[in-house]
Scaffold this motif. Structure first.
Motif, mmCIF file in Angstrom:
data_model
loop_
_atom_site.group_PDB
_atom_site.id
_atom_site.type_symbol
_atom_site.label_atom_id
_atom_site.label_comp_id
_atom_site.label_asym_id
_atom_site.label_seq_id
_atom_site.Cartn_x
_atom_site.Cartn_y
_atom_site.Cartn_z
ATOM 1 N N GLN A 141 -9.939 -25.725 6.813
ATOM 2 C CA GLN A 141 -8.805 -25.007 6.226
ATOM 3 C C GLN A 141 -8.489 -25.541 4.830
ATOM 4 N N ARG A 142 -8.403 -26.865 4.682
ATOM 5 C CA ARG A 142 -8.122 -27.428 3.358
ATOM 6 C C ARG A 142 -9.223 -27.075 2.366
ATOM 7 N N SER A 155 -12.687 -33.616 2.954
ATOM 8 C CA SER A 155 -11.647 -34.640 3.034
ATOM 9 C C SER A 155 -10.911 -34.587 4.362
ATOM 10 N N GLU A 156 -10.513 -35.747 4.839
ATOM 11 C CA GLU A 156 -9.716 -35.854 6.048
ATOM 12 C C GLU A 156 -8.275 -36.159 5.684
ATOM 13 N N ASN A 157 -7.394 -35.923 6.644
ATOM 14 C CA ASN A 157 -5.958 -36.153 6.446
ATOM 15 C C ASN A 157 -5.425 -36.879 7.676
ATOM 16 N N ASP A 158 -4.406 -37.696 7.474
ATOM 17 C CA ASP A 158 -3.842 -38.458 8.588
ATOM 18 C C ASP A 158 -3.310 -37.557 9.699
ATOM 19 N N ARG A 159 -2.925 -36.342 9.364
ATOM 20 C CA ARG A 159 -2.347 -35.438 10.356
ATOM 21 C C ARG A 159 -3.399 -34.631 11.124
ATOM 22 N N ASP A 160 -4.657 -34.730 10.729
ATOM 23 C CA ASP A 160 -5.690 -33.913 11.355
ATOM 24 C C ASP A 160 -5.755 -34.142 12.862
ATOM 25 N N TYR A 161 -5.731 -35.404 13.268
ATOM 26 C CA TYR A 161 -5.833 -35.703 14.694
ATOM 27 C C TYR A 161 -4.674 -35.083 15.457
#
Length: 449
Positions: free
Chosen positions: A25-26, A251-257
């Motif tokens: 999505q990002r 890129s990953e984000n802290d909220r992904d999980y």
């Protein structure tokens, strides 16, 4: 002279793999912001009822996620068209903010276009280039009619629609949930600029040219996202290239999980709220196979049934049985099937099974609706084979020319292990999955209290 660069971004065969969705999505939203002119497409099999949220919402949860990336158009795959009951398919896109393009599926009884789809779409870019887009899905002639849909042949559809799109458009794009071999055939036969493909889970990292047609595809399960670049001069396509980006590079984000875990938890809670029966004791996977044999015989009202033990993955524990526990044990998109065989064919089937049973017992497999671990052992009820090789049906020795009905599962029709079943006369009940059949069986057997 006017020149422009147009980007076509695409996903396919996500199969409800939400674990990749936040990064996808990002990535898509960032590309949409940075590109001067871009359009985004999905090529079908976005849903898979293996996922609890998909199963609990009949795909509506997937549409909620898809709305966030502002697709310009999608087409459907067999996991939409064949796994959802007719009414649920008719409701799937009620809240979608994108168009569904599908040119080769009609709705019974009137054989009209489904209310949720369009035959084609023509997009006009900021500089006036017209892009004609249409979608095709794999036309499963044996199965779609039983769900109230009529598939139309691929070549017949293209022959009818392509001349119109060529007249009205500068560029023609096909969203194809047909598989790579069919896409290659279309590229050889038709003047289509780009085919964005799916269904066979193929990855074309840099595209593939077939007689001037660019084929593109982004693998499966959201492990890649595709990006096609079209260079246009005075509304004429002068160059086209394709690349794919692996999801692990995004890129990953802290909220992904939290998002991923939250979607699974929500689906689990919705299914756990649907109580089926109160089990007086644990029911192991082997016992479930024998319960399923009885359920199949009851469902079709026939004296014999067969299925493989690999259909059952988890024990059902004593206490409240819910739709979630049934999904965990029977995650497959597999339906009841009634087949008719002659005695001679039944003998041949036992030979086919006997020759392969040892390696089928531990064969790890996926596909054709199967979402388990291994194929397992074939079990029978109402049919026995004696030590001397003679086969008995309902206690009587079979006769070569006599016909016999056996309740089983459609999975065995589509896999290549049993040619006798592939050629057999069958009746498939696509409106009910194996776990739904077992929900009815256990509810009737044990009740709610």
């Amino acid at each position: 002279m006017t020149t422009e660069t147009i980007h076509l971004m695409h996903t396919n065969d996500m199969h409800s793999h939400f674990e990749n969705w936040p990064r996808i999505q990002r990535f898509l939203l960032e590309k949409q912001r940075n590109y001067t002119q871009s359009y985004t497409f999905d090529i079908g099999d976005a849903i898979d009822r293996l996922n609890p949220l998909t199963d609990a919402t009949m795909g509506q949860g997937n549409i909620h996620f898809m709305n966030a990336v502002h697709y310009d158009a999608v087409t459907i795959g067999n996991n939409e068209g064949l796994v959802l009951p007719h009414d649920d398919m008719n409701r799937l896109y009620d809240h979608a903010n994108f168009d569904v393009l599908l040119s080769n599926l009609k709705e019974y009884p009137d054989k009209k276009d489904p209310k949720w789809s369009k035959n084609y779409k023509i997009i006009t870019t900021d500089l006036g280039t017209k892009i004609g887009i249409f979608g095709l899905t794999a036309p499963y002639d044996l199965t779609y009619p039983s769900l109230g849909w009529q598939p139309v042949g691929v070549d017949d559809t293209i022959d009818k629609l392509l001349p119109f799109l060529r007249e009205k458009s500068d560029i023609v794009i096909l969203l194809s949930h047909l598989g790579l071999p069919t896409d290659e055939h279309i590229g050889e036969m038709y003047d289509i600029d780009v085919i964005i493909g799916a269904h066979t889970h193929h990855l074309l990292e840099h595209g593939k040219m077939v007689k001037g047609t660019l084929l593109a595809a982004a693998g499966r399960y959201g492990d890649h996202v595709g990006d096609i670049e079209l260079d246009v001069s005075d509304h004429i396509l002068v160059n086209k290239t394709a690349i794919t980006t692996p999801t692990y590079e995004m890129s990953e984000n802290d909220r992904d999980y939290d998002i991923i875990r939250g979607s699974l938890k929500k689906g689990q809670q919705l299914l756990e709220a649907q109580h089926v029966a109160l089990l007086p004791r644990d029911i192991g996977v082997d016992e479930q196979s024998y319960d399923a044999l009885r359920a199949l015989k009851n469902y079709f009202d026939v004296p014999a049934a067969m299925l493989s033990t690999g259909m059952f993955v988890e024990d059902l524990l004593q206490g409240q049985l819910t739709r979630y526990e049934l999904l965990e044990s029977m995650p497959h998109a597999i339906n009841p099937m009634l087949m008719t065989l002659t005695g001679a064919e039944l003998s041949s089937l036992f030979e086919e099974i006997g020759k392969q049973q040892a390696w089928l017992a531990t064969l790890a497999m996926k596909g054709s609706g199967f979402r388990g671990k291994v194929f397992g052992y074939m079990r029978f009820d109402g049919i026995t084979k004696q030590h001397d090789g003679q086969i008995f049906y309902q206690g009587k020795a079979i006769e070569a020319q006599q016909t016999y009905q056996i309740a089983t599962l459609d999975h065995y029709k589509w896999i290549p292990f049993f040619p006798v079943i592939q050629d057999a006369s069958v009746k498939i009940q696509l409106h009910i999955l194996l776990r739904e059949l077992m929900a009815d069986y256990y509810h009737e057997k044990y009740g709610m209290t």
